[in-house]
Enzyme design. Structure first.
Site: not given
Ligand code: AHR
Length: 494
Positions: A174, A296
């Site tokens: 991220e 995820e």
């Protein structure tokens, strides 16, 4: 009206990569500490510090791959703090997750030992956000170099003579957010630089995973593919199913019918995301060499009342079982591009398969879906067409039934079916095209409940568990099944 399905039992559309059944473990809340790692001196039965009950339950799932150490934690993690004698390891603050002390007792050796115990591949996320190129490079050298080198010698001194084999390595996590708040152009350049020093030593060949987009950030995907596709084996995608708004996500239990519907609607959005990201990838990689890794995914609700907001601890109901079943079907359908998926997270965090409290452990409805669906791992996906009746709520429609079918190496066929409707059962007619009068034996398993929020607790650990499914009949090549409301069913045909 009934749902009409055709399964072309003789047409294979691809292979369902077993890594689609992957998991994710982060230094977050009680995932690693308590959930997996209790330390050798714990009264909780353990092997080298890892809980025996959790290991036994996870082994049953045949977990193919486990991602670690984050998540947001990965871009704050300095691996050298987590090797050597445990009592000498640095203590740090886990700033992202609850501000608690991280004693680094679970580090590289412990994680790779866990993977050996589970018989799964490790997937390690390196630190780009606050780490250095040298630090990342040396981590790979520490784990995989067989010969004379400073890192290999240090590993040996720390008790591991031979290198581990390490395939999956993520270059940051991220990086558009907690991993450094970067613009895609900047991260693409950093990716090119960092990955240069992620070396292949001996026979070990690292599969390099670039940090991909958040949800529908198509520009991130476009820039990364344009600037760096030739230097990656795969790119990630993160998408969570959040029924409400980010500030008020909704409760894991005690939710309304509307929240049930919206949750499933949002889970189905994964299909659009993968379709659109794949289309961008196709422009730069028409041969589909670069994998898409949904590392995820899962439900994200408000934390359980009274628990640390930074620990992301939530209950898990039949609704989560349906989100799991639907999402896995979507990954199957995109198996030409989706090479791996990792549900977040394995124990005690978000959509877990296991919850623990002291020495107690419960298996969640999501666990049971992974257990029932493991038959699809590495199987050939069969061509399937589904004309579903509608599931209507508040004037909006969803397809009521979702299906996926595969054939395994022994020729067994498995059909998984989700009935999204919380109120009514579904009559399903399946035309088994290509069966050509061959006689088959059929057995079935279903997971269901008569309450939307049914879940397992430490006092009632078996409130939701799979049971035998018998509501089917076969006439010629037409298989009819009567699915229970809000259910996940798997049929085996041998
Ligand atoms: O899984 C919880 C967090 O969600 C991860 O640390 C992060 O990568 C994502 O935002």
């Amino acid at each position: 009206m009934a749902t009409s399905i055709t399964i072309n039992t003789d047409i294979i559309e691809g292979t369902i990569n077993r890594n689609i059944y992957g998991h994710f473990s982060e230094h977050l809340g009680r995932c690693i500490y308590e959930g997996i790692w209790v330390g050798e001196d714990s009264p909780i039965p353990n092997t080298n510090g890892i809980r025996n009950d959790v290991i036994a339950a996870l082994k049953k799932l045949k977990i193919p791959v486990l991602r670690w150490p984050g998540g947001c934690f990965a871009d704050e993690y300095h691996w050298k703090d987590g090797v050597g004698p445990q009592e000498d390891r640095k203590r740090m603050i886990n700033t992202h997750w609850g501000g608690v002390v991280e004693n680094n007792h679970f580090g590289t050796h412990e994680f790779l030992m866990l993977c050996e115990m589970l018989g799964c591949e490790p997937y390690i996320s390196g630190n780009v956000g606050s780490g250095t190129v040298q630090e990342m490079s040396e981590w790979v050298e520490y784990m995989t170099f067989d010969g004379v080198s400073p890192m290999a010698e240090w590993r040996q001194k720390n008790g591991r003579e031979k290198p581990w084999s390490l395939k999956y390595f993520g270059v940051g996590n991220e990086n558009w957010g907690c991993g450094g708040n970067m613009r895609p152009e900047y991260y693409a350049d950093l990716y090119r630089q960092f990955q240069t020093y992620v070396r292949n030593y001996g026979d070990n060949k690292v599969y390099k995973i670039a940090c991909g987009p958040n949800s529908d950030d198509y520009r991130w995907m476009e820039v990364l593919m344009r600037e760096a596709h030739s230097k990656m084996d795969a790119i990630s995608l993160h998408y969570y199913t959040v029924p409400g708004k980010w500030q008020n996500k909704g409760a894991a239990t005690g939710f309304s019918e509307e929240e049930w519907f919206v949750t499933l609607e949002k889970a189905l959005y994964m299909d659009e995301l993968i379709t659109k990201h794949s289309a961008i990838m196709d422009q730069y990689d028409p041969q589909k060499r670069v994998g898409l890794i949904v590392d995820e995914w899962g439900t994200w609700y408000d934390v359980e009342p009274g628990t640390n907001p930074g620990f992301l601890y939530q209950q898990n109901t039949v609704r989560d079982a349906l989100v799991a079943g639907l999402s896995l079907h979507i990954f199957h359908n995109h198996c030409d591009r989706v090479e791996m998926a990792n549900i977040a997270q394995i124990v005690n965090v978000l959509q877990s398969v296991i919850l623990t409290e002291g020495e107690k452990m419960v298996l969640t409805p999501t666990y049971h879906v992974f257990d029932m669906y493991k038959v699809h791992q590495d199987a050939s996906m069969l061509s399937t067409n589904c004309v579903s009746e509608d599931y209507t709520s508040g004037g909006r429609n969803l397809p009521k039934v979702s299906v996926s079918a595969s054939k395994d190496a022994e020729g067994r066929m498995h059909i998984s079916l989700c009935n999204l409707d919380h109120k009514s059962g579904a009559e399903v007619h399946i035309d088994l095209r290509g069966l050509n009068g061959r006689s088959v034996r059929i057995s079935g398993t279903e997971l269901t409940s008569d309450r939307m929020e049914a879940h397992n607790t430490f006092d009632r650990p078996d409130a939701v568990k799979p049971s035998e499914f018998k509501a089917f009949s076969l006439e010629g090549s037409t298989l009819t099944a009567n699915l229970s409301p809000m259910s996940v069913t798997v049929l085996e045909l041998t």
